[in-house]
Enzyme design. Structure first.
Site, mmCIF file in Angstrom:
data_model
loop_
_atom_site.group_PDB
_atom_site.id
_atom_site.type_symbol
_atom_site.label_atom_id
_atom_site.label_comp_id
_atom_site.label_asym_id
_atom_site.label_seq_id
_atom_site.Cartn_x
_atom_site.Cartn_y
_atom_site.Cartn_z
ATOM 1 N N TYR A 66 0.909 -1.250 -0.246
ATOM 2 C CA TYR A 66 0.025 -0.172 0.055
ATOM 3 C C TYR A 66 0.852 1.202 0.022
ATOM 4 O O TYR A 66 1.772 1.472 0.952
ATOM 5 C CB TYR A 66 -0.920 0.251 1.352
ATOM 6 N N LEU A 118 -18.066 -1.685 -0.110
ATOM 7 C CA LEU A 118 -18.944 -0.807 -1.080
ATOM 8 C C LEU A 118 -18.576 -0.959 -2.373
ATOM 9 O O LEU A 118 -19.140 -0.189 -3.473
ATOM 10 C CB LEU A 118 -18.317 0.589 -0.720
ATOM 11 N N GLY A 154 -23.387 4.863 -5.068
ATOM 12 C CA GLY A 154 -24.214 5.485 -6.211
ATOM 13 C C GLY A 154 -23.668 6.571 -7.004
ATOM 14 O O GLY A 154 -23.935 7.064 -7.883
#
Length: 326
Positions: A53, A206, A213
């Site tokens: 990371y 998610l 959305g």
């Protein structure tokens, strides 16, 4: 915040885990400090990291943040993916794992790591070599528990068989992808984990941000989603757009934040210990933490699950669906 025992280990972790992939890559040190403080204030004691990371910067930032109260938190890191161009700069060989563990310990500024994950299955290295190495790490006190990430169920059980055959330290937890759009682990990995008493720490609840959305209309072309071919390929099927729209519309119509509801749905599976949530800023993290306030009833869970097709069963005996207990 609720706390759970992690699989067959002695670790007790919060019901949410803060992922640190954004530390040093999307969130600067000042913001990381705010994210960490909010997490701790809300009772999170579980922090997920990996050696790759931000090219190691995430580990450095996390190491600085936990300094002074190391024994109050549970931290993870991983190894497998390339860290250089050499033949030994990738995979799960003894040489690579040993080198990367020492680097991670130094960057995290700690004497031990609570959970050390094999970040992916290595077809070029015998699992016996990898597990023997990890077993040595446990016995040396450098890691407390062994985990696997991105393994298929058969690969996990192969690893379990090896640990039992050689009396190695057992596999403690699994880190699979799991969200409303990617439910494959429901077929074998989740029931297997329950049977074998392993913790489940799923990532991407998610769906890479899809379930917020915000990608239904292309208004944020600089986002991680649109800058990553991997994320676009992962969710390119049109059925994902349709399911996301139904999920988001329902959330808004019933006064739920889609972020909170999506994470609460993942958390509600009885095999799941602690979903990993990530954020680039405090505004993104708050609704993720608020997922703990949602009461996921059987009726609500069934309704949300109906927005996407359930994965195929592990066998072709359809009547076995009646025996599955989520």
């Amino acid at each position: 915040m609720e706390y759970k025992k992690l699989g067959n280990s002695e670790l007790v972790v919060s019901s949410l885990c803060l992922g640190t992939m954004t530390f040093g890559d999307g969130a600067d040190e000042a913001m990381c400090k705010e994210l960490y403080k909010l997490s701790r204030d809300k009772g999170i004691n579980f922090f997920d990291c990996a050696n790759v990371y931000a090219d190691g910067e995430s580990e450095k930032i996390l190491g600085a943040l936990i300094h002074g109260h190391r024994d109050e938190v549970v931290i993870t890191t991983k190894a497998y993916y390339p860290t250089g161009n050499g033949m030994d700069d990738r995979g799960l060989s003894k040489k690579h794992l040993t080198r990367e563990l020492e680097k991670s310990l130094k960057r995290l500024n700690t004497d031990y790591i609570d959970i050390y994950y094999m970040h992916s299955f290595d077809k070029d290295t015998p699992l016996e070599e990898s597990l023997s190495t990890l077993n040595d790490f446990v016995n040396q006190g450098k890691i407390r528990c062994i985990g696997v990430s991105n393994f298929a169920a058969w690969q996990i059980m192969k690893a379990v068989a090896i640990t039992e055959r050689y009396n190695y330290n057992s596999i403690t937890c699994i880190q699979p992808m799991y969200n409303l759009l990617k439910r494959q682990c429901e077929s074998e990995i989740l029931p297997m984990a329950k049977s074998e008493n392993m913790g489940i720490v799923p990532y991407s609840p998610l769906a890479g941000g899809m379930l917020t959305g915000k990608y239904l209309t292309k208004t944020d072309d600089k986002s991680r989603f649109y800058s990553s071919e991997m994320y676009q390929k992962r969710y390119e099927d049109k059925i994902n757009d349709e399911a996301t729209k139904r999920f988001v519309d329902y959330s808004k119509a019933n006064n739920y934040n889609p972020v909170s509801l999506a994470i609460a749905w993942v958390s509600s599976h009885s095999s799941v210990t602690s979903p990993i949530v990530g954020a680039r800023n405090v505004a993104q993290l708050k609704p993720a933490i608020a997922s703990m306030d949602i009461k996921m009833t059987d009726e609500l869970k069934k309704l949300i699950s109906g927005f996407t097709p359930a994965p195929a069963l592990a066998t072709d005996r359809q009547e076995e669906q009646l025996l599955i207990n989520n």
